[in-house]
Design a protein around this motif. Structure first.
Motif, PDB file in Angstrom:
ATOM      1  N   GLY A 102       0.671  -1.293  -0.092  1.00 24.61           N
ATOM      2  CA  GLY A 102       0.075   0.057  -0.212  1.00 24.61           C
ATOM      3  C   GLY A 102       0.696   1.220  -0.097  1.00 24.61           C
ATOM      4  N   ALA A 103       1.762   1.151   0.781  1.00 26.50           N
ATOM      5  CA  ALA A 103       2.802   2.208   0.756  1.00 26.50           C
ATOM      6  C   ALA A 103       3.434   2.450  -0.668  1.00 26.50           C
ATOM      7  CB  ALA A 103       3.948   2.215   1.977  1.00 26.50           C
ATOM      8  N   ALA A 104       3.891   1.454  -1.056  1.00 30.58           N
ATOM      9  CA  ALA A 104       4.617   1.767  -2.529  1.00 30.58           C
ATOM     10  C   ALA A 104       3.448   2.176  -3.798  1.00 30.58           C
ATOM     11  CB  ALA A 104       4.890   0.133  -2.977  1.00 30.58           C
ATOM     12  N   ILE A 105       2.245   1.650  -3.499  1.00 32.81           N
ATOM     13  CA  ILE A 105       1.052   2.112  -4.312  1.00 32.81           C
ATOM     14  C   ILE A 105       0.910   3.761  -4.274  1.00 32.81           C
ATOM     15  CG2 ILE A 105      -1.413   1.733  -5.000  1.00 32.81           C
ATOM     16  CD1 ILE A 105      -0.991  -1.081  -4.541  1.00 32.81           C
ATOM     17  N   GLU A 106       0.945   4.058  -3.090  1.00 27.89           N
ATOM     18  CA  GLU A 106       0.849   5.536  -2.719  1.00 27.89           C
ATOM     19  C   GLU A 106       1.692   6.241  -3.283  1.00 27.89           C
ATOM     20  OE1 GLU A 106      -0.101   8.632   1.213  1.00 27.89           O
ATOM     21  OE2 GLU A 106       0.286   6.309   1.323  1.00 27.89           O
ATOM     22  N   ASP A 107       3.054   5.768  -3.182  1.00 21.68           N
ATOM     23  CA  ASP A 107       4.359   6.511  -3.836  1.00 21.68           C
ATOM     24  C   ASP A 107       3.927   6.361  -5.474  1.00 21.68           C
ATOM     25  OD1 ASP A 107       5.250   6.942  -1.468  1.00 21.68           O
ATOM     26  OD2 ASP A 107       6.776   5.115  -1.491  1.00 21.68           O
ATOM     27  N   LEU A 108       3.572   5.273  -5.837  1.00 17.65           N
ATOM     28  CA  LEU A 108       3.239   5.412  -7.211  1.00 17.65           C
ATOM     29  C   LEU A 108       2.157   6.202  -8.023  1.00 17.65           C
ATOM     30  CD1 LEU A 108       3.592   1.634  -8.041  1.00 17.65           C
ATOM     31  CD2 LEU A 108       5.078   3.308  -8.610  1.00 17.65           C
ATOM     32  N   ASN A 109       1.169   6.320  -7.007  1.00 16.42           N
ATOM     33  CA  ASN A 109       0.221   7.324  -7.095  1.00 16.42           C
ATOM     34  C   ASN A 109       0.435   8.762  -7.281  1.00 16.42           C
ATOM     35  OD1 ASN A 109      -1.824   5.324  -7.772  1.00 16.42           O
ATOM     36  ND2 ASN A 109      -2.584   5.411  -5.446  1.00 16.42           N
ATOM     37  N   LYS A 110       1.555   9.026  -6.387  1.00 12.21           N
ATOM     38  CA  LYS A 110       2.155  10.353  -6.380  1.00 12.21           C
ATOM     39  C   LYS A 110       2.828  10.603  -7.752  1.00 12.21           C
ATOM     40  CE  LYS A 110       2.226  10.777  -1.174  1.00 12.21           C
ATOM     41  NZ  LYS A 110       3.146  10.944  -0.292  1.00 12.21           N
ATOM     42  N   LEU A 111       3.556   9.594  -8.074  1.00 17.47           N
ATOM     43  CA  LEU A 111       4.579   9.733  -9.250  1.00 17.47           C
ATOM     44  C   LEU A 111       3.536   9.751 -10.551  1.00 17.47           C
ATOM     45  CD1 LEU A 111       7.312   7.179  -8.522  1.00 17.47           C
ATOM     46  CD2 LEU A 111       7.615   9.626  -8.517  1.00 17.47           C
ATOM     47  N   CYS A 112       2.434   9.024 -10.418  1.00 23.76           N
ATOM     48  CA  CYS A 112       1.619   8.937 -11.611  1.00 23.76           C
ATOM     49  C   CYS A 112       0.910  10.554 -11.732  1.00 23.76           C
ATOM     50  CB  CYS A 112       0.627   8.043 -11.577  1.00 23.76           C
ATOM     51  SG  CYS A 112       1.131   6.294 -11.864  1.00 23.76           S
ATOM     52  N   SER A 113       0.467  11.098 -10.567  1.00 21.93           N
ATOM     53  CA  SER A 113       0.002  12.417 -10.728  1.00 21.93           C
ATOM     54  C   SER A 113       1.067  13.492 -11.247  1.00 21.93           C
ATOM     55  CB  SER A 113      -0.441  12.977  -9.303  1.00 21.93           C
ATOM     56  OG  SER A 113      -1.432  11.935  -8.973  1.00 21.93           O
ATOM     57  N   ASN A 114       2.053  13.391 -10.787  1.00 20.48           N
ATOM     58  CA  ASN A 114       3.157  14.247 -11.307  1.00 20.48           C
ATOM     59  C   ASN A 114       3.294  14.035 -12.813  1.00 20.48           C
ATOM     60  OD1 ASN A 114       3.744  15.212  -8.715  1.00 20.48           O
ATOM     61  ND2 ASN A 114       5.313  13.883  -8.519  1.00 20.48           N
ATOM     62  N   MET A 115       3.400  12.878 -13.373  1.00 21.60           N
ATOM     63  CA  MET A 115       3.635  12.603 -14.570  1.00 21.60           C
ATOM     64  C   MET A 115       2.083  13.081 -15.430  1.00 21.60           C
ATOM     65  SD  MET A 115       5.196   8.655 -14.691  1.00 21.60           S
ATOM     66  CE  MET A 115       5.388   8.640 -16.410  1.00 21.60           C
ATOM     67  N   ARG A 116       1.223  12.692 -14.956  1.00 19.23           N
ATOM     68  CA  ARG A 116      -0.023  13.222 -15.596  1.00 19.23           C
ATOM     69  C   ARG A 116      -0.400  14.937 -15.746  1.00 19.23           C
ATOM     70  NH1 ARG A 116      -2.907   8.957 -12.971  1.00 19.23           N
ATOM     71  NH2 ARG A 116      -3.303  10.489 -11.205  1.00 19.23           N
ATOM     72  N   SER A 117       0.297  15.549 -14.697  1.00 13.22           N
ATOM     73  CA  SER A 117       0.504  16.844 -14.992  1.00 13.22           C
ATOM     74  C   SER A 117       1.389  17.206 -15.939  1.00 13.22           C
ATOM     75  CB  SER A 117       1.000  17.406 -13.480  1.00 13.22           C
ATOM     76  OG  SER A 117       2.248  16.959 -12.969  1.00 13.22           O
ATOM     77  N   HIS A 118       2.418  16.296 -16.016  1.00  9.52           N
ATOM     78  CA  HIS A 118       3.548  16.958 -17.003  1.00  9.52           C
ATOM     79  C   HIS A 118       3.260  16.498 -18.436  1.00  9.52           C
ATOM     80  CE1 HIS A 118       6.684  17.894 -14.112  1.00  9.52           C
ATOM     81  NE2 HIS A 118       6.833  16.601 -13.774  1.00  9.52           N
ATOM     82  N   ILE A 119       2.254  15.417 -18.477  1.00 10.42           N
ATOM     83  CA  ILE A 119       2.088  15.047 -19.866  1.00 10.42           C
ATOM     84  C   ILE A 119       0.891  16.084 -20.273  1.00 10.42           C
ATOM     85  CG2 ILE A 119       0.422  13.212 -20.987  1.00 10.42           C
ATOM     86  CD1 ILE A 119       1.883  11.207 -19.395  1.00 10.42           C
ATOM     87  N   SER A 120       0.098  16.333 -19.286  1.00  8.33           N
ATOM     88  CA  SER A 120      -1.083  17.491 -19.871  1.00  8.33           C
ATOM     89  C   SER A 120      -0.472  18.530 -20.534  1.00  8.33           C
ATOM     90  CB  SER A 120      -1.895  17.738 -18.764  1.00  8.33           C
ATOM     91  OG  SER A 120      -2.532  16.628 -18.266  1.00  8.33           O
ATOM     92  N   ALA A 121       0.689  19.078 -19.602  1.00  9.15           N
ATOM     93  CA  ALA A 121       1.339  20.264 -20.077  1.00  9.15           C
ATOM     94  C   ALA A 121       1.839  19.983 -21.469  1.00  9.15           C
ATOM     95  CB  ALA A 121       2.593  20.502 -19.271  1.00  9.15           C
ATOM     96  N   ALA A 122       2.604  18.694 -21.619  1.00  9.04           N
ATOM     97  CA  ALA A 122       3.085  18.377 -23.028  1.00  9.04           C
ATOM     98  C   ALA A 122       2.094  18.440 -24.101  1.00  9.04           C
ATOM     99  CB  ALA A 122       3.876  17.116 -23.026  1.00  9.04           C
ATOM    100  N   ASN A 123       0.897  17.719 -23.896  1.00  7.25           N
ATOM    101  CA  ASN A 123      -0.134  17.662 -24.724  1.00  7.25           C
ATOM    102  C   ASN A 123      -0.624  19.048 -25.089  1.00  7.25           C
ATOM    103  OD1 ASN A 123      -0.174  14.915 -24.897  1.00  7.25           O
ATOM    104  ND2 ASN A 123      -1.595  14.691 -23.096  1.00  7.25           N
ATOM    105  N   ARG A 124      -0.533  20.037 -24.170  1.00  5.99           N
ATOM    106  CA  ARG A 124      -0.967  21.271 -24.591  1.00  5.99           C
ATOM    107  C   ARG A 124      -0.096  22.115 -25.300  1.00  5.99           C
ATOM    108  NH1 ARG A 124      -2.428  21.316 -19.088  1.00  5.99           N
ATOM    109  NH2 ARG A 124      -0.569  22.332 -18.519  1.00  5.99           N
ATOM    110  N   GLU A 125       1.337  21.443 -25.257  1.00  6.39           N
ATOM    111  CA  GLU A 125       2.082  22.363 -26.155  1.00  6.39           C
ATOM    112  C   GLU A 125       2.375  21.578 -27.515  1.00  6.39           C
ATOM    113  OE1 GLU A 125       5.860  22.008 -24.139  1.00  6.39           O
ATOM    114  OE2 GLU A 125       5.206  23.469 -22.496  1.00  6.39           O
ATOM    115  N   THR A 126       2.200  20.094 -27.639  1.00 10.72           N
ATOM    116  CA  THR A 126       2.296  19.441 -28.859  1.00 10.72           C
ATOM    117  C   THR A 126       0.951  19.162 -29.533  1.00 10.72           C
ATOM    118  OG1 THR A 126       2.030  17.356 -27.563  1.00 10.72           O
ATOM    119  CG2 THR A 126       4.340  18.354 -27.933  1.00 10.72           C
ATOM    120  N   GLY A 127      -0.261  19.456 -29.238  1.00 11.98           N
ATOM    121  CA  GLY A 127      -1.418  19.360 -29.892  1.00 11.98           C
ATOM    122  C   GLY A 127      -1.370  19.664 -31.119  1.00 11.98           C
ATOM    123  N   PRO A 128      -1.225  21.061 -31.333  1.00 15.08           N
ATOM    124  CA  PRO A 128      -1.315  21.671 -32.765  1.00 15.08           C
ATOM    125  C   PRO A 128      -0.397  20.810 -33.731  1.00 15.08           C
ATOM    126  CG  PRO A 128      -1.314  23.297 -30.956  1.00 15.08           C
ATOM    127  CD  PRO A 128      -0.975  22.153 -30.271  1.00 15.08           C
TER     128      PRO A 128
END
Length: 704
Positions: A102-128
């Motif tokens: 559970g602790a490892a999953i929680e850490d992974l969730n935090k990493l995924c949230s960070n990655m989603r934020s980075h991906i969202s930013a990248a999608n906004r930049e590469t979409g056009p």
């Protein structure tokens, strides 16, 4: 275990109840025990639960003792408790592991949230950029598809520069590449018509126009090339050029060009064969190759006019056969394909369906055999003109009736040969038939001129009553004519009409027989009959043995029989006259004709029945009879057929005997009448039989 456990229990269960036990509770326990034992015994060993329980006990090596039976439940519960404790301990370890997970999953969730934020930013930049890339990929795919379509369209509907050059350039030879390109253009022309049914009709019209120009140029090139090849084509080669044959098959799609090629080839071959024929006649050098090879010049080697005409006809026949065999491969082997191509060409050009505007008859389908015959016929037209000219000159320059007829027969024989080769309506038949008629007319004219020249001979009577010289000469001529006619029939077909010689007999025999008949009519009997019979017998001897003179032989035989019958009556009249009985026979006949119904008694008054006259006639008869037959044969001895002499004399003698028998019966009847009238008073020598003693039997013997 089963064998040790159950027997002991059973043994314990079957023990009798103890007397010390109280009957109440003891009986209840005994009843409960029995019911349990009964239920246990009722259980089947095949029951899975029981089998599993027994196998478990067996595996634990439990012995069937009283202590074991008493502690069995406790042992089982204790073991169960131990197993549950072990399970709890194991689950505790699992809980600890789950906490770490559970602790490892929680850490992974935090990493995924960070990655989603980075991906969202990248999608906004590469979409056009992605949208633009997707549009470009779709555009590229459409461009590639159009390029493939354009390539397929170009490769199918457009020719390469090499193909266009091979198809239209006159400098390029006609090879397989030309025919392959021509096949492609024809396919393009047919397929371009399908484009006319699409939205873009302009493209179809342009391709159709371009392909039509290329086709016209290609056919013009093929037409000119075929003309050049046909001009130098060597027909002596048994294998004609394959390219020429292929070119003719392709040109058949354009009937006008195909017919022009045939016309050009016919003109060229006509000149070639004309030169060859002239070279064969004169021994000169032929400028072109063609015609059958010959040795010496015909005009120099054939001194006999008939041989001269025969050699020319033989050359023409050999040339016809050679030309037909050489050209047969052009039309017979490929006739079906040429016919199909011509039919297709006429369907594409409907205005060619009508031959001309006058009769409106539809053009017949192509017939390879007929086209071959027509072409050979046209090739020989120049030869036929020279042949006709020379044959007519030969006929006119020789005043020999036999020669004219032999030439006519010879040409008729060759006509019978040419008909199976080229047909009855061919030019060569139409050329030779008038020559045949002209030769026969020349024969007829010469025969009539000859007959007109022998009028002086007709007035001369032969002393020996043999056929006149002009008839013998005519019969010799007739033999030659019959031999010529018979030879032509022997070499012609079996269906040859054998009545055609009748016209020859009318010209070569009938006028001479008429002259002999004129001579015989100016003579007395029997010379007229003997001369006529001798002439007819000579004619019969000449005509016999030929099937085509059978009808005329029958007529001659009838004429001979008629003249022989007349001669029999002449000899019979001679018998009557020379025997001295003519007056007797005439008197009796006259009496019968004028005194019908008066009976035999009235005959006494006939002058020739008087005893003195009968005695005189009997004396003359006796003097006549001994040499009568010899004298009669000498009387008709100038007959050429001695057998006929005997037959005529015998028939005349039979007639004489019959007439004598009639007179004899009258004499006997008169004697019977005299005996009946005078009886015993009859004087000796009063009976007619006494002065006329000859009997018919005696005359038969003397005249036999």
């Amino acid at each position: 275990m089963a064998t040790g456990y159950f027997p002991e229990r059973l043994k314990d269960a079957t023990l009798p109840p103890s007397p010390a036990m109280s009957p109440g509770p003891t009986a209840q326990r005994s009843s409960a025990l029995q019911s349990r034992i009964t239920s246990v015994l009722a259980a089947s060993y095949s029951d899975l639960e029981i089998r599993d329980a027994l196998e478990t006990l067996d595996a634990r090596q439990v012995h069937n003792t009283a202590e074991t039976r008493r502690n069995l439940r406790l042992d089982a519960q204790q073991e169960l408790i131990q197993c549950n404790g072990e399970i709890i301990r194991d689950f505790g370890q699992v809980a600890q592991q789950l906490q770490r997970v559970g602790a490892a999953i929680e850490d992974l969730n935090k990493l995924c949230s960070n990655m989603r934020s980075h991906i969202s930013a990248a999608n906004r930049e590469t979409g056009p950029m992605l949208e633009e890339s997707t549009a470009m990929m779709a555009q590229r795919q459409q461009t590639e598809t159009k390029q493939q379509l354009l390539g397929a369209f170009t490769s199918h509907f457009l020719l390469s520069d090499a193909e266009i050059t091979s198809l239209t350039s006159t400098a390029e030879p006609v090879t397989d590449a030309f025919f392959q390109a021509l096949t492609r253009v024809k396919q393009i022309h047919d397929d371009s018509q399908l484009l006319l049914g699409t939205e873009d009709q302009q493209l179809g019209l342009e391709i159709l126009e371009q392909s039509s120009k290329q086709l016209n140029a290609a056919f013009q090139k093929l037409f000119r090339w075929t003309q050049r090849e046909l001009r130098t084509l060597d027909l002596e080669n048994p294998q004609l050029s394959i390219s020429v044959r292929r070119a003719l098959r392709v040109l058949a799609e354009r009937p006008a060009l195909f017919q022009s090629c045939l016309d050009f080839f016919a003109e060229n071959r006509e000149q070639v064969l004309s030169d060859a024929f002239y070279a064969a006649l004169t021994g000169g050098f032929a400028q072109r190759i063609g015609g059958p090879a010959s040795g010496k010049a015909i005009e120099l080697s054939a001194h006999d006019p008939l041989r001269y005409v025969s050699d020319m006809l033989a050359w023409a026949h050999a040339a016809t056969v050679g030309e037909r065999e050489a050209l047969q491969i052009l039309f017979i082997s490929d006739a079906d394909e040429i016919s199909r191509n011509i039919k297709a060409g006429r369907e594409r050009e409907p205005w060619l369906q009508i031959t001309d505007g006058t009769d409106g008859e539809e053009v017949a389908a192509f017939d390879g055999k007929r086209a071959l015959n027509d072409l050979v016929d046209r090739d020989l037209s120049g030869v036929l003109r020279q042949l006709r000219q020379r044959v007519e000159q030969t006929i006119q320059s020789h005043e020999d009736a036999t020669l004219a007829y032999q030439i006519s027969n010879l040409i008729r024989f060759y006509c019978s040969i040419f008909v199976p080769l080229l047909g009855p309506k061919s030019t060569i038949i139409q050329t030779l038939q008038p020559i045949t008629q002209k030769a026969f007319e020349q024969f007829r004219t010469l025969m009539r001129d000859h007959i007109a020249n022998i009028h002086s001979d007709v007035s001369v009577t032969p002393l020996d009553l043999s056929p006149p010289d002009f008839l013998l000469e005519a019969l010799e001529t007739l033999k030659g004519l019959m031999k010529s006619y018979d030879t032509s029939l022997a070499n012609a077909s079996s269906g040859e009409d054998r009545t055609g010689f009748q016209a020859v007999l009318e010209e070569a025999l009938d006028p001479y027989l008429a002259g002999c008949d004129s001579i015989s009519k100016g003579m007395g009997a029997p010379q007229s009959q003997i001369l006529a019979i001798n002439c007819l017998l000579a004619t019969k001897e000449t005509l016999k043995g030929r099937a085509f003179t059978a009808n005329r032989l029958d007529q001659v035989d009838e004429a001979v029989e008629d003249q022989a019958e007349r001669l029999v009556h002449t000899v019979h009249a001679w018998f009557v006259s020379e025997s001295g009985l003519k007056r007797l026979f005439d008197g009796l006949k006259e009496y019968k004709d004028t005194n019908l119904g008066q009976g035999i008694a009235g005959i006494r008054k006939v002058r020739e029945m008087q005893p003195d006259r009968l005695a005189d006639m009997a004396q003359k008869l006796d003097a006549f009879l001994p040499g009568a037959m010899e004298d009669a044969r000498a009387f008709v001895g100038k007959l050429a057929d001695k057998r006929m002499v005997r037959e005529v004399c015998d028939k005349a003698a039979d007639l004489f005997v019959e007439e004598f028998e009639s007179a004899e019966r009258i004499v006997i009847g008169l004697d019977e009448t005299i005996l009946a009238e005078q009886g015993e008073e009859l004087e000796e020598g009063m009976l007619l039989r006494d002065v006329f003693p000859r009997t018919s039997d005696e005359i038969k013997v003397l005249l036999s």
